[in-house]
Write an enzyme that holds these catalytic residues in place. Structure first.
Site, PDB file in Angstrom:
ATOM      1  N   CYS A   1       4.302   1.002  -3.374  1.00 54.30           N
ATOM      2  CA  CYS A   1       4.537  -0.432  -3.201  1.00 54.30           C
ATOM      3  C   CYS A   1       4.488  -0.801  -1.725  1.00 54.30           C
ATOM      4  CB  CYS A   1       5.884  -0.832  -3.803  1.00 54.30           C
ATOM      5  SG  CYS A   1       6.248  -2.602  -3.664  1.00 54.30           S
TER       6      CYS A   1
ATOM      7  N   CYS B   1       7.030  -3.435  -0.718  1.00 53.45           N
ATOM      8  CA  CYS B   1       8.398  -2.917  -0.603  1.00 53.45           C
ATOM      9  C   CYS B   1       8.601  -2.135   0.693  1.00 53.45           C
ATOM     10  CB  CYS B   1       8.719  -1.993  -1.782  1.00 53.45           C
ATOM     11  SG  CYS B   1       8.407  -2.695  -3.414  1.00 53.45           S
ATOM     12  N   ASP B   2       7.641  -1.281   1.029  1.00 55.20           N
ATOM     13  CA  ASP B   2       7.866  -0.283   2.077  1.00 55.20           C
ATOM     14  C   ASP B   2       6.986  -0.436   3.314  1.00 55.20           C
ATOM     15  OD1 ASP B   2       9.739   0.896   0.362  1.00 55.20           O
ATOM     16  OD2 ASP B   2       8.201   2.109  -0.610  1.00 55.20           O
TER      17      ASP B   2
END
Length: 313
Positions: free
Chosen positions: A136, A139-140
C-alpha cells in the site's frame, strides 16, 4: 458441538469488523465477532500508521487494532479468536459453522473478511514485510521520502502507485514482467513522461536484500532466454501492486460478487443481495482499501443491521 444464537454476527475483524461490533454493541445488539485467520486484519502487519485521524504522532498497526478491539469489548461485544468456515444464508436464522464445528445462528450477519494483497511468493517478502516491503503506497509511501523505491506491476494500480510515490520518493522503479504496460493509455502516458519513474520492462524480481531493513532488489531481465541478464537495484521501499484477493469464497453460493470476487452492495449502503446480510471493509471495496474507509463502512453496516432488526420486529 455447541450452538450460539445472536442478533448480529460479525465475520472478520480489522477496522471494519471491530467498528461494526462497537456500533452494534452500543445499540444493545450484543454482537458476536469471529476474528478469522488474522485477528485485527492487515493492519497487524503494518509497523506505523500515520494517516488515521486521532493519532497525531502515529501508531503501530497492532496497537491500533488492539485499541479498536478493546473499545468494542468495553461495550459488550463478544470476541472469538476463531474462524467461520461455512455459511448457509438460504434460511433464517442464518447458519454459520466455525473451524471447530460449532454452530452460530444469526439474525443478521456483517461480513468484514477483508482482502489479501497478492505477493510474488519470495521468502524475502516475508522477511522484510513492514521493514521495506508493502502492498500500500498510500499507507506507507511517506516513510520513503527522498529515497529510492520500486513498484511491481504493470496495470493501472501499479501506475497510480508509481505516480503517487514519485511525489515523495527520489526515484521510482516500475518493475514490469511483460514488454508493455497493461494500464490505460492516460496512465501509461503519465508514467512514461514522469522523469522520476524508470520502467524496467521484461523484468522479474528474484530476491530482496539488506541487513535489518530492505536495501535492494535482485532483478532478472528476459528470464529464460538467451538475452537473460541479472542486476541489482538499490531501493529502500518495495511496493507490490499486483492486485488483491477478497476473502469471500465461502459466501459465493449466496452473495453476489463482482468479477474479482468483491461483494456487491446496494448503492451507498452495506446491504447485499441477501436481506439481513451486510458487508463492510475491503471485502466490498476494490477501490479505496484504507483503514479509515473500512472503519466508516463498519459503522454503516452496524446501523443497517440495527435498522433491519427493528423493521423485522
Amino acid at each position: 458441538m455447541e450452538t450460539t444464537k445472536t442478533k448480529v454476527l460479525v465475520i472478520g475483524s480489522g477496522p471494519a469488523g471491530y467498528t461494526a461490533a462497537l456500533y452494534a454493541s452500543r445499540a444493545n445488539l450484543n454482537p458476536v465477532v469471529f476474528e478469522g485467520h488474522q485477528p485485527g486484519g492487515q493492519l497487524t502487519q503494518t509497523t506505523e500508521i500515520e494517516n488515521f485521524p486521532g493519532y497525531p504522532e502515529g501508531v503501530a498497526g497492532p496497537e491500533m487494532m488492539k485499541q479498536f478491539r478493546e473499545q468494542a469489548v468495553r461495550f459488550g461485544a463478544e470476541i472469538k479468536p476463531r474462524t467461520i468456515e461455512r455459511v448457509d444464508f438460504s434460511q433464517k436464522p442464518f447458519i454459520c459453522v466455525d473451524d471447530k464445528g460449532d454452530i452460530v445462528e444469526a439474525e443478521t450477519v456483517i461480513i468484514s473478511t477483508g482482502a489479501s494483497a497478492r505477493y510474488l511468493g519470495l521468502p524475502d517478502e516475508e522477511k522484510y514485510r513492514g521493514m521495506g516491503v508493502s502492498a500500500c503506497a498510500t499507507c506507507d509511501g511517506f516513510f520513503y521520502k527522498g529515497r529510492n523505491v520500486a513498484v511491481v506491476g504493470g496495470g493501472d494500480t501499479a501506475c497510480e502507485e508509481a505516480l503517487y510515490l514519485s511525489g515523495i520518493a527520489h526515484k521510482v522503479y516500475l518493475i514490469v514482467r511483460r514488454d508493455v504496460l497493461r494500464a490505460s493509455s492516460v496512465m501509461q502516458k503519465r508514467v512514461r513522461e514522469n522523469p522520476k519513474i524508470e520502467i524496467l520492462f521484461n523484468c522479474n524480481t528474484e530476491g530482496l536484500f539488506g541487513s535489518d531493513l530492505l536495501e535492494g532488489a535482485r532483478i532478472v531481465r528476459f528470464k529464460g532466454t538467451d538475452k537473460e541478464e541479472r542486476f541489482d537495484i538499490d531501493v529502500e521501499g518495495f511496493f507490490l501492486a499486483i492486485g488483491h484477493t477478497p476473502n469471500t469464497s465461502i459466501f459465493k453460493d449466496y452473495i453476489d460478487l463482482d468479477s474479482e470476487g468483491y461483494i456487491k452492495v446496494d448503492g451507498n449502503t452495506s446491504m447485499t443481495n441477501v436481506a439481513g446480510v451486510f458487508a463492510a471493509g475491503d471485502c466490498a471495496d476494490p477501490r479505496y482499501r484504507q483503514a479509515v474507509v473500512a472503519a466508516g463502512s463498519g459503522c454503516k453496516a452496524a446501523m443497517d443491521a440495527e435498522k433491519f432488526l427493528m423493521l423485522e420486529e
